[in-house]
Each structure stands twice: as structure tokens, then as C-alpha cells.
Design a protein around this motif. Structure first.
Motif, PDB file in Angstrom:
ATOM      1  N   ALA A 171       0.833  -1.210   0.000  1.00  0.00           N
ATOM      2  CA  ALA A 171       0.000   0.000   0.000  1.00  0.00           C
ATOM      3  C   ALA A 171       0.869   1.262   0.000  1.00  0.00           C
ATOM      4  O   ALA A 171       0.609   2.201  -0.756  1.00  0.00           O
ATOM      5  N   GLU A 172       1.879   1.284   0.833  1.00  0.00           N
ATOM      6  CA  GLU A 172       2.765   2.455   0.893  1.00  0.00           C
ATOM      7  C   GLU A 172       3.548   2.595  -0.409  1.00  0.00           C
ATOM      8  O   GLU A 172       3.755   3.705  -0.907  1.00  0.00           O
ATOM      9  N   LEU A 173       3.974   1.495  -0.958  1.00  0.00           N
ATOM     10  CA  LEU A 173       4.692   1.515  -2.235  1.00  0.00           C
ATOM     11  C   LEU A 173       3.811   2.117  -3.333  1.00  0.00           C
ATOM     12  O   LEU A 173       4.267   2.960  -4.116  1.00  0.00           O
ATOM     13  N   ALA A 174       2.549   1.728  -3.386  1.00  0.00           N
ATOM     14  CA  ALA A 174       1.617   2.274  -4.381  1.00  0.00           C
ATOM     15  C   ALA A 174       1.488   3.783  -4.227  1.00  0.00           C
ATOM     16  O   ALA A 174       1.501   4.522  -5.219  1.00  0.00           O
ATOM     17  N   ARG A 175       1.395   4.262  -2.993  1.00  0.00           N
ATOM     18  CA  ARG A 175       1.297   5.708  -2.753  1.00  0.00           C
ATOM     19  C   ARG A 175       2.553   6.434  -3.224  1.00  0.00           C
ATOM     20  O   ARG A 175       2.481   7.493  -3.834  1.00  0.00           O
ATOM     21  N   ILE A 189       4.808   5.597  -5.531  1.00  0.00           N
ATOM     22  CA  ILE A 189       5.077   5.644  -6.975  1.00  0.00           C
ATOM     23  C   ILE A 189       3.846   6.080  -7.765  1.00  0.00           C
ATOM     24  O   ILE A 189       3.846   6.054  -8.990  1.00  0.00           O
ATOM     25  N   LEU A 190       2.804   6.509  -7.037  1.00  0.00           N
ATOM     26  CA  LEU A 190       1.602   7.078  -7.645  1.00  0.00           C
ATOM     27  C   LEU A 190       0.893   6.094  -8.575  1.00  0.00           C
ATOM     28  O   LEU A 190       0.492   6.424  -9.678  1.00  0.00           O
ATOM     29  N   VAL A 191       0.726   4.866  -8.076  1.00  0.00           N
ATOM     30  CA  VAL A 191       0.024   3.811  -8.799  1.00  0.00           C
ATOM     31  C   VAL A 191      -1.141   3.359  -7.929  1.00  0.00           C
ATOM     32  O   VAL A 191      -1.019   3.296  -6.707  1.00  0.00           O
ATOM     33  N   ARG A 192      -2.267   3.038  -8.557  1.00  0.00           N
ATOM     34  CA  ARG A 192      -3.406   2.524  -7.794  1.00  0.00           C
ATOM     35  C   ARG A 192      -3.021   1.203  -7.137  1.00  0.00           C
ATOM     36  O   ARG A 192      -2.341   0.377  -7.738  1.00  0.00           O
ATOM     37  N   GLN A 193      -3.484   1.010  -5.940  1.00  0.00           N
ATOM     38  CA  GLN A 193      -3.151  -0.202  -5.201  1.00  0.00           C
ATOM     39  C   GLN A 193      -3.627  -1.458  -5.930  1.00  0.00           C
ATOM     40  O   GLN A 193      -2.971  -2.493  -5.897  1.00  0.00           O
ATOM     41  N   GLN A 194      -4.739  -1.346  -6.662  1.00  0.00           N
ATOM     42  CA  GLN A 194      -5.266  -2.487  -7.403  1.00  0.00           C
ATOM     43  C   GLN A 194      -4.286  -2.927  -8.499  1.00  0.00           C
ATOM     44  O   GLN A 194      -4.212  -4.105  -8.833  1.00  0.00           O
ATOM     45  N   SER A 195      -3.549  -1.997  -9.068  1.00  0.00           N
ATOM     46  CA  SER A 195      -2.589  -2.319 -10.137  1.00  0.00           C
ATOM     47  C   SER A 195      -1.304  -2.918  -9.578  1.00  0.00           C
ATOM     48  O   SER A 195      -0.544  -3.566 -10.300  1.00  0.00           O
ATOM     49  N   MET A 196      -1.069  -2.696  -8.311  1.00  0.00           N
ATOM     50  CA  MET A 196       0.213  -3.075  -7.711  1.00  0.00           C
ATOM     51  C   MET A 196       0.403  -4.583  -7.623  1.00  0.00           C
ATOM     52  O   MET A 196       1.514  -5.068  -7.845  1.00  0.00           O
ATOM     53  N   ALA A 197      -0.628  -5.348  -7.348  1.00  0.00           N
ATOM     54  CA  ALA A 197      -0.474  -6.798  -7.159  1.00  0.00           C
ATOM     55  C   ALA A 197       0.081  -7.458  -8.419  1.00  0.00           C
ATOM     56  O   ALA A 197       1.028  -8.253  -8.344  1.00  0.00           O
ATOM     57  N   GLU A 198      -0.477  -7.135  -9.574  1.00  0.00           N
ATOM     58  CA  GLU A 198       0.005  -7.720 -10.820  1.00  0.00           C
ATOM     59  C   GLU A 198       1.435  -7.269 -11.124  1.00  0.00           C
ATOM     60  O   GLU A 198       2.278  -8.066 -11.537  1.00  0.00           O
ATOM     61  N   LEU A 199       1.706  -6.009 -10.886  1.00  0.00           N
ATOM     62  CA  LEU A 199       3.046  -5.459 -11.101  1.00  0.00           C
ATOM     63  C   LEU A 199       4.076  -6.195 -10.238  1.00  0.00           C
ATOM     64  O   LEU A 199       5.128  -6.617 -10.716  1.00  0.00           O
ATOM     65  N   LEU A 200       3.745  -6.383  -8.967  1.00  0.00           N
ATOM     66  CA  LEU A 200       4.663  -7.064  -8.049  1.00  0.00           C
ATOM     67  C   LEU A 200       4.831  -8.531  -8.416  1.00  0.00           C
ATOM     68  O   LEU A 200       5.944  -9.064  -8.327  1.00  0.00           O
ATOM     69  N   SER A 201       3.765  -9.180  -8.850  1.00  0.00           N
ATOM     70  CA  SER A 201       3.865 -10.600  -9.229  1.00  0.00           C
ATOM     71  C   SER A 201       4.878 -10.796 -10.342  1.00  0.00           C
ATOM     72  O   SER A 201       5.669 -11.749 -10.310  1.00  0.00           O
ATOM     73  N   GLY A 202       4.861  -9.920 -11.327  1.00  0.00           N
ATOM     74  CA  GLY A 202       5.830 -10.017 -12.418  1.00  0.00           C
ATOM     75  C   GLY A 202       7.262  -9.845 -11.936  1.00  0.00           C
ATOM     76  O   GLY A 202       8.176 -10.539 -12.404  1.00  0.00           O
ATOM     77  N   LEU A 203       7.464  -8.953 -10.985  1.00  0.00           N
ATOM     78  CA  LEU A 203       8.815  -8.733 -10.446  1.00  0.00           C
ATOM     79  C   LEU A 203       9.265  -9.893  -9.566  1.00  0.00           C
ATOM     80  O   LEU A 203      10.450 -10.240  -9.546  1.00  0.00           O
ATOM     81  N   VAL A 204       8.320 -10.519  -8.860  1.00  0.00           N
ATOM     82  CA  VAL A 204       8.641 -11.715  -8.072  1.00  0.00           C
ATOM     83  C   VAL A 204       9.039 -12.851  -9.013  1.00  0.00           C
ATOM     84  O   VAL A 204      10.033 -13.548  -8.785  1.00  0.00           O
ATOM     85  N   GLU A 205       8.277 -13.029 -10.099  1.00  0.00           N
ATOM     86  CA  GLU A 205       8.583 -14.089 -11.075  1.00  0.00           C
ATOM     87  C   GLU A 205       9.969 -13.911 -11.684  1.00  0.00           C
ATOM     88  O   GLU A 205      10.633 -14.895 -12.006  1.00  0.00           O
ATOM     89  N   ARG A 206      10.409 -12.683 -11.837  1.00  0.00           N
ATOM     90  CA  ARG A 206      11.729 -12.410 -12.403  1.00  0.00           C
ATOM     91  C   ARG A 206      12.823 -12.454 -11.329  1.00  0.00           C
ATOM     92  O   ARG A 206      13.973 -12.149 -11.617  1.00  0.00           O
TER      93      ARG A 206
END
Length: 151
Positions: A61-65, A67-84
Motif C-alpha cells: 500500500a505504501e509503495l503504491a502511494r 510511486i503514484l500507482v493505484r493499489q489495485q494495479s500493484m499486485a500484478e506489477l509485483l507478481s511479475g517482479l517476483v517471477e523475475r
């Protein structure tokens, strides 16, 4: 039939700060895309990794705030970075509490490589600015970001 006088002059258009910002955005975004393409990153992904470098253990939640990204978008974004293997979530015994996020060693190395190119691109001379102008521009842009939170 005569045309009415134009409502906008080139001087009027050039005096619109937000429009000038949009115009400046395009070449800057293009250069960042080139920098990040070498690492197969988007600017937003780099922003996530950079924030994790600066603030290990930050919550989603704090990370989303930050970098000015909606919290709903953050889960998918983070999943891709975890996979990499660029970041990890420390989910052990976190039931009901925020899950801290951390860079992996791979993520840290990527931030170092891409960060060097970002720092070089942000040198005032590279941007056509003096050091004082760069500082002033950065300060004004932060004020704009703060004001945008009220829109």
C-alpha cells in the motif's frame, strides 16, 4: 467569409505550464524507455525497485502511494517482479498484517545498473539546465505532484 481571430496564440500556448509539462514528458519518457529496455523494465517497475532499495520492507500500500500507482494495479506489477526474482514478499506469519517487500540480490544488481544510467540522464547539463535550475525544476515538480493529490 472571414475566419474569426484565433482564440489561442503560440505565446498563449507556451505560457501553459501543465501543457509544457506534457510536451517535455514525451522526449523524457522516450529516453527512459530506452534506458529501461536494456533491463526489460518499464519506468513504473524501475520506480518500484528503486523504492524498495531506498525503503526495504515497505508495504504494498505504501509503495503504491509513493510511486503514484493505484493499489489495485500493484499486485500484478509485483507478481511479475517476483517471477523475475527481482523482489520477494516476506509472508511468514503475517496473517492480517502488511507483507514487507524486499529486493533480491538480482533486483539490487539491476537497480545498480539501471540506476547508473538514470543518474547520468538526470545530470543537469544533460537536461540543458544548470544545477540551480535542476534543483528549482525538481522542487516545482514535487509541488505539482503534491497538488495533484487534490484533483
Amino acid at each position: 467569409m472571414s475566419r474569426p481571430a484565433p482564440k489561442w496564440s503560440n505565446e498563449d500556448i507556451a505560457a501553459l505550464p501543465a501543457w509544457t509539462l506534457v510536451q517535455a514528458y514525451h522526449p523524457v519518457a522516450r529516453r527512459f524507455s530506452e534506458i529501461f529496455a536494456a533491463e526489460q523494465l518499464s519506468p513504473v517497475q524501475f520506480g518500484v525497485l528503486l523504492q524498495l532499495e531506498a525503503t526495504p520492507g515497505i508495504s504494498q500500500a505504501e509503495l503504491a502511494r509513493r510511486i503514484l500507482v493505484r493499489q489495485q494495479s500493484m499486485a500484478e506489477l509485483l507478481s511479475g517482479l517476483v517471477e523475475r526474482d527481482l523482489l520477494r514478499r516476506d509472508a511468514d506469519n503475517r496473517r492480517g498484517r502488511a507483507i514487507p517487500l524486499h529486493l533480491t540480490d538480482t533486483g539490487r544488481r539491476l537497480v545498480e545498473r539501471a540506476g547508473d544510467a538514470v543518474a547520468e540522464f538526470n545530470r543537469p547539463q544533460r537536461l540543458g539546465l544548470t544545477a540551480g535550475e535542476a534543483e528549482q525544476l525538481n522542487s516545482l515538480l514535487h509541488k505539482l505532484i503534491d497538488a495533484s493529490r487534490e484533483w
